[in-house]
Design a protein around this motif. Structure first.
Motif, PDB file in Angstrom:
ATOM      1  N   ASP A   1       0.812  -1.221   0.000  1.00 35.99           N
ATOM      2  CA  ASP A   1       0.000   0.000   0.000  1.00 35.99           C
ATOM      3  C   ASP A   1       0.844   1.269   0.000  1.00 35.99           C
ATOM      4  N   GLU A   2       2.119   1.143   0.340  1.00 33.56           N
ATOM      5  CA  GLU A   2       2.984   2.313   0.456  1.00 33.56           C
ATOM      6  C   GLU A   2       4.078   2.373  -0.611  1.00 33.56           C
ATOM      7  N   VAL A   3       4.146   1.363  -1.449  1.00 31.75           N
ATOM      8  CA  VAL A   3       5.213   1.281  -2.444  1.00 31.75           C
ATOM      9  C   VAL A   3       4.935   2.254  -3.601  1.00 31.75           C
ATOM     10  N   ASP A   4       6.002   2.768  -4.180  1.00 32.33           N
ATOM     11  CA  ASP A   4       5.906   3.602  -5.375  1.00 32.33           C
ATOM     12  C   ASP A   4       5.728   2.652  -6.566  1.00 32.33           C
ATOM     13  N   ARG A   5       4.548   2.643  -7.154  1.00 29.92           N
ATOM     14  CA  ARG A   5       4.238   1.711  -8.249  1.00 29.92           C
ATOM     15  C   ARG A   5       5.208   1.827  -9.420  1.00 29.92           C
ATOM     16  N   SER A   6       5.754   3.006  -9.623  1.00 26.57           N
ATOM     17  CA  SER A   6       6.675   3.195 -10.748  1.00 26.57           C
ATOM     18  C   SER A   6       7.985   2.433 -10.535  1.00 26.57           C
ATOM     19  N   GLU A   7       8.259   2.035  -9.308  1.00 27.12           N
ATOM     20  CA  GLU A   7       9.481   1.272  -9.014  1.00 27.12           C
ATOM     21  C   GLU A   7       9.288  -0.232  -9.162  1.00 27.12           C
TER      22      GLU A   7
ATOM     23  N   LYS B   1      13.332  -8.162  -9.510  1.00 27.21           N
ATOM     24  CA  LYS B   1      13.917  -7.323  -8.449  1.00 27.21           C
ATOM     25  C   LYS B   1      13.369  -7.623  -7.058  1.00 27.21           C
ATOM     26  N   ASN B   2      12.067  -7.821  -6.935  1.00 30.07           N
ATOM     27  CA  ASN B   2      11.485  -8.186  -5.642  1.00 30.07           C
ATOM     28  C   ASN B   2      10.535  -9.358  -5.886  1.00 30.07           C
ATOM     29  N   PRO B   3      10.921 -10.575  -5.480  1.00 32.93           N
ATOM     30  CA  PRO B   3      10.069 -11.740  -5.745  1.00 32.93           C
ATOM     31  C   PRO B   3       8.762 -11.725  -4.947  1.00 32.93           C
ATOM     32  N   TYR B   4       8.618 -10.792  -4.037  1.00 32.87           N
ATOM     33  CA  TYR B   4       7.410 -10.705  -3.215  1.00 32.87           C
ATOM     34  C   TYR B   4       6.439  -9.644  -3.710  1.00 32.87           C
ATOM     35  N   LEU B   5       6.888  -8.733  -4.541  1.00 27.74           N
ATOM     36  CA  LEU B   5       6.044  -7.620  -4.940  1.00 27.74           C
ATOM     37  C   LEU B   5       6.367  -7.193  -6.366  1.00 27.74           C
ATOM     38  N   CYS B   6       5.345  -7.155  -7.203  1.00 29.29           N
ATOM     39  CA  CYS B   6       5.510  -6.692  -8.577  1.00 29.29           C
ATOM     40  C   CYS B   6       4.178  -6.080  -8.991  1.00 29.29           C
ATOM     41  N   LYS B   7       4.021  -5.833 -10.248  1.00 27.86           N
ATOM     42  CA  LYS B   7       2.732  -5.343 -10.725  1.00 27.86           C
ATOM     43  C   LYS B   7       2.376  -6.071 -12.014  1.00 27.86           C
ATOM     44  N   CYS B   8       1.098  -6.060 -12.312  1.00 32.20           N
ATOM     45  CA  CYS B   8       0.585  -6.587 -13.574  1.00 32.20           C
ATOM     46  C   CYS B   8      -0.336  -5.495 -14.090  1.00 32.20           C
ATOM     47  N   GLY B   9       0.183  -4.703 -15.008  1.00 33.06           N
ATOM     48  CA  GLY B   9      -0.554  -3.521 -15.441  1.00 33.06           C
ATOM     49  C   GLY B   9      -0.613  -2.527 -14.296  1.00 33.06           C
TER      50      GLY B   9
ATOM     51  N   GLN C   1       1.182  -8.970  -4.617  1.00 34.83           N
ATOM     52  CA  GLN C   1       2.049  -9.380  -3.520  1.00 34.83           C
ATOM     53  C   GLN C   1       2.032 -10.900  -3.439  1.00 34.83           C
ATOM     54  N   SER C   2       3.208 -11.505  -3.421  1.00 35.99           N
ATOM     55  CA  SER C   2       3.327 -12.960  -3.309  1.00 35.99           C
ATOM     56  C   SER C   2       3.739 -13.325  -1.896  1.00 35.99           C
ATOM     57  N   VAL C   3       3.087 -14.344  -1.373  1.00 36.55           N
ATOM     58  CA  VAL C   3       3.396 -14.840  -0.036  1.00 36.55           C
ATOM     59  C   VAL C   3       3.727 -16.313  -0.187  1.00 36.55           C
ATOM     60  N   PHE C   4       4.852 -16.715   0.381  1.00 39.64           N
ATOM     61  CA  PHE C   4       5.300 -18.094   0.271  1.00 39.64           C
ATOM     62  C   PHE C   4       5.276 -18.760   1.633  1.00 39.64           C
TER      63      PHE C   4
END
Length: 85
Positions: A18-24, A51-59, A64-67
């Motif tokens: 919720d706090e991440v900069d989506r552009s990153e 870059k971050n296997p737990y957080l990315c975007k799709c469009g 968020q991925s939880v393992f």
């Protein structure tokens, strides 16, 4: 960020979606998995690209991925799921 320690992974896991900069965030649709590589190298290549296997975007959607720490593979879980459905 280069992932070289457990602390690096923990730091990536703790990023608040919720706090991440989506552009990153890397768009998962832009990732090409090098299927000819051996499994471990393929995983390393994917993690390097995402870059971050737990957080990315799709469009425009943040994913968020939880393992779960388990010996059961994703394939086994999917087979269990489809037996139930």
């Amino acid at each position: 960020m280069r992932i070289s320690t457990r602390e690096d992974l923990e730091r990536l896991r703790s990023v608040n979606p919720d706090e991440v900069d989506r552009s990153e965030l890397v768009d998962i649709r832009d990732i090409t998995v090098e299927s000819q590589l051996p499994t471990e190298e393929r995983i390393a290549d994917f993690v390097k690209k995402i870059k971050n296997p737990y957080l990315c975007k799709c469009g425009n959607i943040v994913v968020q991925s939880v393992f779960e720490e388990t010996d059961v593979t994703l394939t086994e879980r999917l087979m269990q799921y489809f037996r139930i459905v």
